[in-house]
Design a protein around this motif. Sequence first.
Motif, PDB file in Angstrom:
ATOM      1  N   MET A 169     -42.169 -24.265 -49.033  1.00 24.53           N
ATOM      2  CA  MET A 169     -42.973 -23.769 -50.110  1.00 24.53           C
ATOM      3  C   MET A 169     -43.713 -25.046 -50.902  1.00 24.53           C
ATOM      4  O   MET A 169     -44.940 -24.943 -51.096  1.00 24.53           O
ATOM      5  N   GLU A 220     -51.811 -19.768 -50.877  1.00 29.66           N
ATOM      6  CA  GLU A 220     -50.594 -19.375 -50.997  1.00 29.66           C
ATOM      7  C   GLU A 220     -49.329 -19.257 -49.981  1.00 29.66           C
ATOM      8  O   GLU A 220     -49.801 -19.154 -49.027  1.00 29.66           O
ATOM      9  N   ASN A 245     -39.134 -13.138 -63.377  1.00 30.79           N
ATOM     10  CA  ASN A 245     -39.642 -14.166 -62.583  1.00 30.79           C
ATOM     11  C   ASN A 245     -39.962 -15.344 -63.374  1.00 30.79           C
ATOM     12  O   ASN A 245     -39.998 -15.050 -64.629  1.00 30.79           O
ATOM     13  N   VAL A 268     -42.615 -18.309 -54.568  1.00 32.55           N
ATOM     14  CA  VAL A 268     -43.937 -18.082 -54.302  1.00 32.55           C
ATOM     15  C   VAL A 268     -44.474 -19.460 -54.485  1.00 32.55           C
ATOM     16  O   VAL A 268     -44.037 -19.930 -55.707  1.00 32.55           O
ATOM     17  N   SER A 269     -45.393 -20.004 -53.948  1.00 32.45           N
ATOM     18  CA  SER A 269     -46.161 -21.270 -54.100  1.00 32.45           C
ATOM     19  C   SER A 269     -47.536 -20.640 -54.034  1.00 32.45           C
ATOM     20  O   SER A 269     -48.042 -20.407 -53.036  1.00 32.45           O
ATOM     21  N   GLN A 270     -48.419 -21.071 -55.328  1.00 38.58           N
ATOM     22  CA  GLN A 270     -49.882 -20.658 -55.112  1.00 38.58           C
ATOM     23  C   GLN A 270     -50.402 -21.787 -55.534  1.00 38.58           C
ATOM     24  O   GLN A 270     -50.250 -22.652 -56.808  1.00 38.58           O
ATOM     25  N   ARG A 277     -45.303 -17.769 -49.376  1.00 37.33           N
ATOM     26  CA  ARG A 277     -44.071 -17.093 -49.895  1.00 37.33           C
ATOM     27  C   ARG A 277     -42.988 -16.689 -49.082  1.00 37.33           C
ATOM     28  O   ARG A 277     -43.344 -16.621 -47.852  1.00 37.33           O
ATOM     29  N   GLU A 299     -37.089 -14.387 -54.098  1.00 44.97           N
ATOM     30  CA  GLU A 299     -38.527 -14.689 -53.330  1.00 44.97           C
ATOM     31  C   GLU A 299     -39.105 -15.808 -54.081  1.00 44.97           C
ATOM     32  O   GLU A 299     -39.161 -15.912 -55.411  1.00 44.97           O
TER      33      GLU A 299
END
Length: 371
Positions: free
Chosen positions: A275, A306, A321, A298-300, A308, A296
């Motif tokens: 990620m 993005e 989160n 997530v990298s945005q 995940r 999970e």
Amino acid sequence: MELTVKKDDLAKGLAKSQSVVERRTSMPILSNVLLNADGEKITITATDLETSFLGTYPARVSKPGKLTVPARKLYEIVKELPSDEVYLKEKENSFLHISGGRANYDLVGLPADDFPELPQVDSIPELTFDGELLAEMIEKTIFSISQEETRFNLAGLYVHKRVKDEGPRLRFVSTDGHRLSLIDREVAGLAEFTLDEGVIIPRKGVSEMRKLAEEGGEVTLGLSQNFAVVKKEEVLLILRMQEGSFPDYEVVIPKHAKNRAVVNRQAFADVLRRMAIMSTDRFQGVRLDFKSGLLEVVSQNPDLGEAREALEMDYEGAGFNVGFNARYFLDLCGAMRSEEISLGFVDDQNPCVITGEADTGFLSVIMPMRL
């Protein structure tokens, strides 16, 4: 000064001195090592005025004396000499003649009188460690030491003695304001050891301590309010303590984490590494989405896109989160040994507390970040 010394001994001592020597300095003498031939030994000394190295090695001394020469060049010369022994002789105008085999060098030096005197540290109380234990304690805390020189009271390792119900423990603590690591260990002789107040060992000194400890064997650590002294076989380190007061770090450690997740350390690190590919200097955070039995990541990144990925975990609490700097968790996973690690949360606004069964006496705290 005139002597003959084994090439391996001289090269070993010079190699250990390289990271202590100041390369960019307004004092040229600090780029040199001091060679002191006396009796049946040669002593190599290097200092940047904060961290000092002394290595003593056997030698056949024909004429005692002292001289300083450029540390880097001397090491490069000795390393490449085509012989098992090195002959050193001081010549006029502070030149050092170096020969081995058919190779001969004359290296410009500076008078020994210009080299700064090292502090007297004879009466400092000492503790004796197994090298592996000291190396583990440093490995689990060094990555959290602040890199910001302006925050000088955080730019080192805080060492103090804690008395618990089960007996005294030596504690190492480090923090950069965004994360904190601490480890407690039982050390022989600590009950009689006087360390009334905690001390801060600067980051560079801690790094030099770690190198010695990683070689294994017995290591002696002396501590006073002004200096730390590390001894191992032929090597002595003198470390000047960092000034300032370490903050009251215990207030940032959550006492009751109502949400707790257990995850495989290696699998978690692998996911974070994938990620983190999407992170940049501007966008370093990842979001951790906790669901029943599943985490999970997530990298945005608005500039890149993005990513995940999910992995299984042991978690039965309410879903939530929270954002973190992925690098902090990666550093931590690399230092821990537990197969499974526990992540404890109060909520998404408070720090995460990380522990592991195989990492006795250790915990880390990581502050969340707004994404």
